[in-house]
Scaffold this motif. Structure first.
Motif, short mmCIF file in Angstrom:
data_model
loop_
_atom_site.label_atom_id
_atom_site.label_comp_id
_atom_site.label_asym_id
_atom_site.label_seq_id
_atom_site.Cartn_x
_atom_site.Cartn_y
_atom_site.Cartn_z
N MET A 253 -11.15 -3.07 12.74
CA MET A 253 -10.29 -4.11 12.17
C MET A 253 -9.70 -3.63 10.84
N TYR A 254 -10.51 -2.96 10.05
CA TYR A 254 -10.05 -2.43 8.78
C TYR A 254 -8.93 -1.42 9.00
N LYS A 255 -9.09 -0.55 9.99
CA LYS A 255 -8.06 0.44 10.31
C LYS A 255 -6.76 -0.25 10.70
N ASP A 256 -6.83 -1.33 11.46
CA ASP A 256 -5.62 -2.07 11.85
C ASP A 256 -4.90 -2.62 10.63
N ILE A 257 -5.66 -3.15 9.67
CA ILE A 257 -5.06 -3.67 8.44
C ILE A 257 -4.40 -2.54 7.66
N LEU A 258 -5.09 -1.41 7.55
CA LEU A 258 -4.52 -0.26 6.86
C LEU A 258 -3.22 0.19 7.52
N GLU A 259 -3.23 0.25 8.83
CA GLU A 259 -2.07 0.75 9.57
C GLU A 259 -0.88 -0.20 9.51
N LYS A 260 -1.14 -1.49 9.59
CA LYS A 260 -0.05 -2.47 9.63
C LYS A 260 0.44 -2.89 8.25
N GLU A 261 -0.43 -2.87 7.25
CA GLU A 261 -0.07 -3.39 5.94
C GLU A 261 -0.04 -2.32 4.84
N MET A 262 -1.16 -1.62 4.65
CA MET A 262 -1.28 -0.70 3.53
C MET A 262 -0.35 0.51 3.66
N LEU A 263 -0.37 1.16 4.79
CA LEU A 263 0.39 2.40 4.94
C LEU A 263 1.90 2.18 4.79
N PRO A 264 2.50 1.24 5.50
CA PRO A 264 3.95 1.04 5.30
C PRO A 264 4.29 0.61 3.87
N SER A 265 3.48 -0.26 3.30
CA SER A 265 3.73 -0.74 1.94
C SER A 265 3.58 0.39 0.93
N GLN B 278 6.82 1.63 -1.21
CA GLN B 278 6.84 1.23 -2.62
C GLN B 278 6.39 2.32 -3.58
N MET B 279 5.55 3.23 -3.11
CA MET B 279 4.99 4.23 -4.02
C MET B 279 5.62 5.61 -3.84
N GLY B 280 6.23 5.86 -2.71
CA GLY B 280 6.82 7.17 -2.47
C GLY B 280 5.74 8.21 -2.19
N ARG B 281 6.04 9.44 -2.55
CA ARG B 281 5.10 10.54 -2.30
C ARG B 281 4.08 10.64 -3.42
N GLY B 282 2.92 11.16 -3.09
CA GLY B 282 1.91 11.47 -4.09
C GLY B 282 1.08 10.30 -4.58
N TRP B 283 1.05 9.19 -3.86
CA TRP B 283 0.24 8.05 -4.30
C TRP B 283 -1.19 8.23 -3.84
N LEU B 284 -2.09 7.51 -4.48
CA LEU B 284 -3.53 7.65 -4.25
C LEU B 284 -4.11 6.29 -3.91
N PHE B 285 -4.85 6.21 -2.82
CA PHE B 285 -5.45 4.95 -2.37
C PHE B 285 -6.87 4.87 -2.90
N GLN B 286 -7.25 3.69 -3.41
CA GLN B 286 -8.59 3.49 -3.96
C GLN B 286 -9.30 2.40 -3.17
N GLN B 287 -10.56 2.64 -2.87
CA GLN B 287 -11.40 1.66 -2.19
C GLN B 287 -12.85 1.92 -2.58
N ASP B 288 -13.70 0.94 -2.36
CA ASP B 288 -15.11 1.14 -2.67
C ASP B 288 -15.82 1.79 -1.48
N ASN B 289 -17.12 1.93 -1.55
CA ASN B 289 -17.87 2.62 -0.50
C ASN B 289 -18.52 1.66 0.48
N ASP B 290 -17.87 0.57 0.76
CA ASP B 290 -18.35 -0.33 1.80
C ASP B 290 -18.48 0.46 3.11
N LEU B 291 -19.38 0.08 3.97
CA LEU B 291 -19.62 0.84 5.20
C LEU B 291 -18.36 1.01 6.05
#
Length: 68
Positions: free
Chosen positions: A5-17, A21-34
């Motif tokens: 489910m998390y992958k689906d959210i990343l694919e549909k929302e985070m990646l296109p956005s 909006q950020m162009g090249r060279g952006w860095l994604f931050q997340q915690d170490n949840d399982l």
């Protein structure tokens, strides 16, 4: 929520956005949840060449109440 489910959210929302909006060279931050640190999600990030910030598993920054 599980890693699929998390992958689906990343694919549909985070990646296109992030790319639009950020162009090249952006860095994604997340915690170490399982679901964030599963091999399935790590492979997904690698296949799409998403840079993920490393985050120590025992970081004191994750819990501001520890400093009180």
């Amino acid at each position: 929520m599980e890693s699929y489910m998390y992958k689906d959210i990343l694919e549909k929302e985070m990646l296109p956005s992030g790319r639009s909006q950020m162009g090249r060279g952006w860095l994604f931050q997340q915690d170490n949840d399982l679901k964030h640190s599963s091999q399935f999600v790590k492979d997904w990030f690698a296949q799409r060449r998403v840079n993920v910030m490393s985050w120590p598993s025992q970081s004191p920054d994750l819990n501001p109440l520890e400093h009180l």
